[in-house]
Design a protein around this motif. Structure first.
Motif, mmCIF file in Angstrom:
data_model
loop_
_atom_site.group_PDB
_atom_site.id
_atom_site.type_symbol
_atom_site.label_atom_id
_atom_site.label_comp_id
_atom_site.label_asym_id
_atom_site.label_seq_id
_atom_site.Cartn_x
_atom_site.Cartn_y
_atom_site.Cartn_z
ATOM 1 N N THR A 136 0.733 -1.447 -0.048
ATOM 2 C CA THR A 136 0.384 0.434 -0.064
ATOM 3 C C THR A 136 0.839 1.342 0.264
ATOM 4 O O THR A 136 1.404 0.869 0.519
ATOM 5 C CB THR A 136 -0.809 -0.035 0.933
ATOM 6 N N TYR A 137 1.000 2.638 -1.240
ATOM 7 C CA TYR A 137 1.064 3.703 -1.258
ATOM 8 C C TYR A 137 0.082 4.477 -0.592
ATOM 9 O O TYR A 137 -1.546 5.116 -1.235
ATOM 10 C CB TYR A 137 1.771 3.821 -2.392
ATOM 11 N N ARG A 138 0.854 5.432 0.817
ATOM 12 C CA ARG A 138 -0.237 6.329 1.380
ATOM 13 C C ARG A 138 -0.024 7.303 1.816
ATOM 14 O O ARG A 138 0.983 7.773 1.156
ATOM 15 C CB ARG A 138 -0.315 6.071 2.851
ATOM 16 N N TYR A 139 -0.598 8.761 0.779
ATOM 17 C CA TYR A 139 -0.784 9.686 1.052
ATOM 18 C C TYR A 139 -2.184 9.926 1.978
ATOM 19 O O TYR A 139 -2.940 9.790 2.192
ATOM 20 C CB TYR A 139 -1.160 10.069 -0.238
ATOM 21 N N PHE A 140 -1.226 11.432 2.462
ATOM 22 C CA PHE A 140 -1.617 11.816 3.882
ATOM 23 C C PHE A 140 -2.010 13.452 3.323
ATOM 24 O O PHE A 140 -1.444 14.346 2.602
ATOM 25 C CB PHE A 140 -1.136 11.872 4.836
ATOM 26 N N TYR A 141 -3.669 13.668 3.020
ATOM 27 C CA TYR A 141 -3.807 15.609 2.614
ATOM 28 C C TYR A 141 -4.834 16.010 3.976
ATOM 29 O O TYR A 141 -5.324 15.716 4.751
ATOM 30 C CB TYR A 141 -3.888 15.020 1.040
ATOM 31 N N ASP A 142 -4.398 17.671 3.214
ATOM 32 C CA ASP A 142 -5.707 18.524 3.992
ATOM 33 C C ASP A 142 -6.110 18.894 2.696
ATOM 34 O O ASP A 142 -5.364 19.807 1.847
ATOM 35 C CB ASP A 142 -5.078 18.648 5.094
ATOM 36 N N CYS A 143 -7.522 19.977 3.051
ATOM 37 C CA CYS A 143 -7.678 21.096 1.832
ATOM 38 C C CYS A 143 -8.567 21.469 2.323
ATOM 39 O O CYS A 143 -8.771 21.963 3.482
ATOM 40 C CB CYS A 143 -8.882 20.000 0.937
ATOM 41 N N GLU A 144 -8.369 23.114 2.157
ATOM 42 C CA GLU A 144 -8.649 24.320 3.097
ATOM 43 C C GLU A 144 -9.853 25.020 2.036
ATOM 44 O O GLU A 144 -9.245 24.886 1.061
ATOM 45 C CB GLU A 144 -7.908 25.575 2.905
ATOM 46 N N PHE A 145 -10.755 25.043 2.094
ATOM 47 C CA PHE A 145 -12.087 25.263 1.413
ATOM 48 C C PHE A 145 -13.481 26.252 2.468
ATOM 49 O O PHE A 145 -12.295 26.566 3.455
ATOM 50 C CB PHE A 145 -12.776 23.894 0.718
ATOM 51 N N ILE A 146 -13.900 26.484 1.195
ATOM 52 C CA ILE A 146 -15.469 27.516 1.214
ATOM 53 C C ILE A 146 -16.123 26.783 1.127
ATOM 54 O O ILE A 146 -16.552 26.542 0.257
ATOM 55 C CB ILE A 146 -15.020 29.261 0.415
ATOM 56 N N GLU A 147 -17.173 26.643 2.232
ATOM 57 C CA GLU A 147 -18.523 25.715 1.438
ATOM 58 C C GLU A 147 -19.672 26.731 2.100
ATOM 59 O O GLU A 147 -19.332 27.564 3.378
ATOM 60 C CB GLU A 147 -18.009 24.650 2.613
ATOM 61 N N ASP A 148 -20.533 26.638 2.237
ATOM 62 C CA ASP A 148 -22.007 27.412 2.099
ATOM 63 C C ASP A 148 -23.183 26.388 1.991
ATOM 64 O O ASP A 148 -24.398 27.344 2.126
ATOM 65 C CB ASP A 148 -22.481 28.294 0.988
ATOM 66 N N GLY A 149 -22.976 25.315 2.325
ATOM 67 C CA GLY A 149 -23.610 24.158 2.778
ATOM 68 C C GLY A 149 -24.415 23.707 1.402
ATOM 69 O O GLY A 149 -25.150 22.603 1.148
ATOM 70 N N VAL A 150 -23.774 24.382 0.004
ATOM 71 C CA VAL A 150 -24.489 23.319 -0.807
ATOM 72 C C VAL A 150 -22.936 23.221 -2.370
ATOM 73 O O VAL A 150 -23.133 22.449 -2.269
ATOM 74 C CB VAL A 150 -25.319 24.931 -1.654
ATOM 75 N N THR A 151 -22.118 24.177 -1.739
ATOM 76 C CA THR A 151 -20.814 23.893 -2.562
ATOM 77 C C THR A 151 -19.541 24.197 -1.421
ATOM 78 O O THR A 151 -19.316 24.510 -0.986
ATOM 79 C CB THR A 151 -20.937 25.007 -3.281
#
Length: 168
Positions: A2-17
């Protein structure tokens, strides 16, 4: 294997997008990927996101800033390059809150069915693993929290404490 990736996203969300702001990825061998989208709408960010995410982004002159299509293409290459020619290797994606991060990552390809077959259909959840293990003591974050790359590095550090078999 198994090759593992660890990640994080920063995002803007409004309940729909969920609108990607930045993504940081670290693999088990220390390779890193970081990108900031030039296409999110900062006016849709709530004050907390402005203060804790947007105000900490690199200068717009930084090469990390790129369009969504380029992020998608560069990220795909980063993820699949180490696996080329290794048909017996399985890719895993890991994040602290896997569901949110997976949606932000998958949306780079548009609708969920457009996610390339080479990429996992889910992200494994480190927080759930932590809960299942009885919440063991984890390393504190070094650097800036809510910086996608720093958080991805922290996710790898968390994994190194929690993984079932340290030789895996």
């Amino acid at each position: 294997m198994t090759y593992r990736y660890f990640y994080d996203c920063e995002f803007i969300e409004d309940g729909v997008t969920i609108d990607l702001v930045s993504i940081g990825v670290v693999d088990e061998n220390g390779r890193e990927f970081y990108a900031v989208s030039t296409e999110f709408d900062p006016d849709k960010a709530i004050p907390w996101v402005r203060r804790n995410v947007l105000d900490k982004l690199p200068s717009p002159a930084d090469p990390a800033w790129r369009g969504r299509d380029r992020i998608r293409d560069d990220l795909y290459e980063f993820l699949v390059a180490p696996l080329r020619g290794r048909s017996q290797v399985r890719m895993e994606l890991w994040a602290w809150y896997g569901a949110y991060d997976h949606v932000a990552l998958a949306q780079l390809w548009g609708a969920m069915p457009a996610l390339p077959r080479a990429l996992p259909r889910m992200t494994k959840d480190l927080k759930q693993m932590w809960d299942d293990l009885g919440r063991p003591t984890l390393p504190s974050i070094e650097g800036s929290q809510h910086d996608a790359l720093a958080d991805a590095r922290h996710n790898l550090a968390r994994w190194n404490v929690m993984r079932p078999d340290p030789t895996a």
